[in-house]
Design a protein around this motif. Structure first.
Motif, PDB file in Angstrom:
ATOM      1  N   TRP A  27       0.838  -1.198   0.000  1.00  9.29           N
ATOM      2  CA  TRP A  27       0.000   0.000   0.000  1.00  9.29           C
ATOM      3  C   TRP A  27       0.870   1.245   0.000  1.00  9.29           C
ATOM      4  O   TRP A  27       1.924   1.271   0.636  1.00  9.29           O
ATOM      5  CB  TRP A  27      -0.859   0.056   1.268  1.00  9.29           C
ATOM      6  CG  TRP A  27      -2.045  -0.834   1.239  1.00  9.29           C
ATOM      7  CD1 TRP A  27      -2.104  -2.139   1.648  1.00  9.29           C
ATOM      8  CD2 TRP A  27      -3.359  -0.498   0.811  1.00  9.29           C
ATOM      9  NE1 TRP A  27      -3.365  -2.635   1.485  1.00  9.29           N
ATOM     10  CE2 TRP A  27      -4.166  -1.632   0.976  1.00  9.29           C
ATOM     11  CE3 TRP A  27      -3.931   0.663   0.296  1.00  9.29           C
ATOM     12  CZ2 TRP A  27      -5.507  -1.650   0.651  1.00  9.29           C
ATOM     13  CZ3 TRP A  27      -5.281   0.649  -0.024  1.00  9.29           C
ATOM     14  CH2 TRP A  27      -6.055  -0.501   0.152  1.00  9.29           C
ATOM     15  N   ALA A  81      -0.180   5.260   0.754  1.00 15.56           N
ATOM     16  CA  ALA A  81      -1.247   6.200   1.093  1.00 15.56           C
ATOM     17  C   ALA A  81      -0.699   7.614   1.020  1.00 15.56           C
ATOM     18  O   ALA A  81       0.370   7.907   1.549  1.00 15.56           O
ATOM     19  CB  ALA A  81      -1.782   5.910   2.494  1.00 15.56           C
ATOM     20  N   ASP A  93      -1.782  11.473   1.842  1.00 15.22           N
ATOM     21  CA  ASP A  93      -2.744  12.360   2.488  1.00 15.22           C
ATOM     22  C   ASP A  93      -2.573  13.766   1.937  1.00 15.22           C
ATOM     23  O   ASP A  93      -1.514  14.118   1.429  1.00 15.22           O
ATOM     24  CB  ASP A  93      -2.512  12.350   4.002  1.00 15.22           C
ATOM     25  CG  ASP A  93      -3.650  12.993   4.765  1.00 15.22           C
ATOM     26  OD1 ASP A  93      -4.740  13.201   4.187  1.00 15.22           O
ATOM     27  OD2 ASP A  93      -3.453  13.299   5.960  1.00 15.22           O
ATOM     28  N   THR A 130      -3.715  15.186  -0.702  1.00 12.88           N
ATOM     29  CA  THR A 130      -3.328  15.089  -2.105  1.00 12.88           C
ATOM     30  C   THR A 130      -3.439  16.426  -2.827  1.00 12.88           C
ATOM     31  O   THR A 130      -2.668  16.701  -3.743  1.00 12.88           O
ATOM     32  CB  THR A 130      -4.184  14.025  -2.822  1.00 12.88           C
ATOM     33  OG1 THR A 130      -4.151  12.820  -2.069  1.00 12.88           O
ATOM     34  CG2 THR A 130      -3.666  13.743  -4.215  1.00 12.88           C
ATOM     35  N   PHE A 177      -3.103   2.050  -3.992  1.00 13.18           N
ATOM     36  CA  PHE A 177      -2.919   3.448  -3.631  1.00 13.18           C
ATOM     37  C   PHE A 177      -4.189   3.941  -2.959  1.00 13.18           C
ATOM     38  O   PHE A 177      -5.293   3.643  -3.406  1.00 13.18           O
ATOM     39  CB  PHE A 177      -2.661   4.309  -4.868  1.00 13.18           C
ATOM     40  CG  PHE A 177      -1.336   4.059  -5.521  1.00 13.18           C
ATOM     41  CD1 PHE A 177      -0.231   4.822  -5.169  1.00 13.18           C
ATOM     42  CD2 PHE A 177      -1.187   3.070  -6.477  1.00 13.18           C
ATOM     43  CE1 PHE A 177       1.005   4.594  -5.765  1.00 13.18           C
ATOM     44  CE2 PHE A 177       0.036   2.837  -7.086  1.00 13.18           C
ATOM     45  CZ  PHE A 177       1.132   3.608  -6.723  1.00 13.18           C
ATOM     46  N   ALA A 178      -4.023   4.712  -1.913  1.00 13.41           N
ATOM     47  CA  ALA A 178      -5.145   5.386  -1.266  1.00 13.41           C
ATOM     48  C   ALA A 178      -4.732   6.843  -1.119  1.00 13.41           C
ATOM     49  O   ALA A 178      -3.653   7.139  -0.606  1.00 13.41           O
ATOM     50  CB  ALA A 178      -5.431   4.771   0.100  1.00 13.41           C
ATOM     51  N   THR A 179      -5.560   7.727  -1.631  1.00 15.78           N
ATOM     52  CA  THR A 179      -5.262   9.144  -1.512  1.00 15.78           C
ATOM     53  C   THR A 179      -6.451   9.827  -0.848  1.00 15.78           C
ATOM     54  O   THR A 179      -7.576   9.346  -0.927  1.00 15.78           O
ATOM     55  CB  THR A 179      -4.993   9.802  -2.888  1.00 15.78           C
ATOM     56  OG1 THR A 179      -6.178   9.779  -3.659  1.00 15.78           O
ATOM     57  CG2 THR A 179      -3.882   9.082  -3.620  1.00 15.78           C
ATOM     58  N   SER A 180      -6.155  10.930  -0.185  1.00 17.10           N
ATOM     59  CA  SER A 180      -7.251  11.667   0.446  1.00 17.10           C
ATOM     60  C   SER A 180      -7.026  13.154   0.287  1.00 17.10           C
ATOM     61  O   SER A 180      -5.897  13.632   0.204  1.00 17.10           O
ATOM     62  CB  SER A 180      -7.358  11.313   1.925  1.00 17.10           C
ATOM     63  OG  SER A 180      -6.237  11.813   2.619  1.00 17.10           O
TER      64      SER A 180
END
Length: 181
Positions: free
Chosen positions: A103, A105, A107, A109, A140-143
């Motif tokens: 993963w 991540a 933050d 973005t 991928f995790a974006t916020s």
């Protein structure tokens, strides 16, 4: 539920090591490490409890026993890639042959714009190369609280650009704020 997973927050605040007792910074660094690990001590300085026993609190410990979960920032990722002493934090494969990078991540973005977005995109590609994986092997995790204001397609194009994922592989999940007037 207990877990054996080790984790670390590797940033500029992480102490290099716990100095020796006679070092003038010993108490200051010990307080920082205790804060990171959630240690409660009695008046004599004896450990009474540790809230986060699986957190790695010094760089020396992290280099000796790399974390399963590493929270960091782009600057420290650059250091990991460049510093010989940090090279072992990048471990391509586990004992069973699976990749250790699963993963990524990101933050905030929305802060990656212009040259900054290009730099983060290139850093992500170098990280993938260092771990010997492709974008298809990593999630991928974006916020961002604000990046979605341009619409879902704009957001997908942006995420595709910085991650290298095909736009069809990206799914947007919207949320609503709670508890803020």
């Amino acid at each position: 539920m207990d877990t054996e997973l080790k984790f670390a927050v590797y940033n500029g605040d992480m102490p290099e090591r716990l100095p020796s007792v006679d070092d003038k910074n010993y108490r200051k660094v010990l307080r920082k490490i205790d804060s990171i690990r959630g240690v409660i001590r009695d008046e004599q300085g004896n450990e009474l409890s540790v809230a986060y026993p699986n957190i790695i609190a010094t760089r020396e410990e992290l280099r000796r026993t790399p974390a399963n979960i590493l929270l960091t920032n782009p600057t420290m990722l650059e250091y990991i890639m460049l510093r010989d002493r940090d090279k072992n934090l990048i471990n391509e494969k586990q004992n069973n042959g699976d990749s250790t990078l699963r993963w990524i991540a990101l933050d905030e973005t929305h802060t990656y714009t212009g040259a900054g977005a290009t730099e983060i995109a290139m850093l992500l590609r170098r990280i993938l190369l260092a771990y010997g994986v492709t974008t298809d092997e990593v999630r991928f995790a974006t916020s961002s609280a604000t990046i979605g204001n341009g619409g879902t397609e704009t957001l997908k194009e942006f995420i595709s650009g910085i991650t290298g994922l095909h736009i069809d592989q990206i799914r947007c999940v919207n949320g609503k704020r709670k508890g803020f007037g």
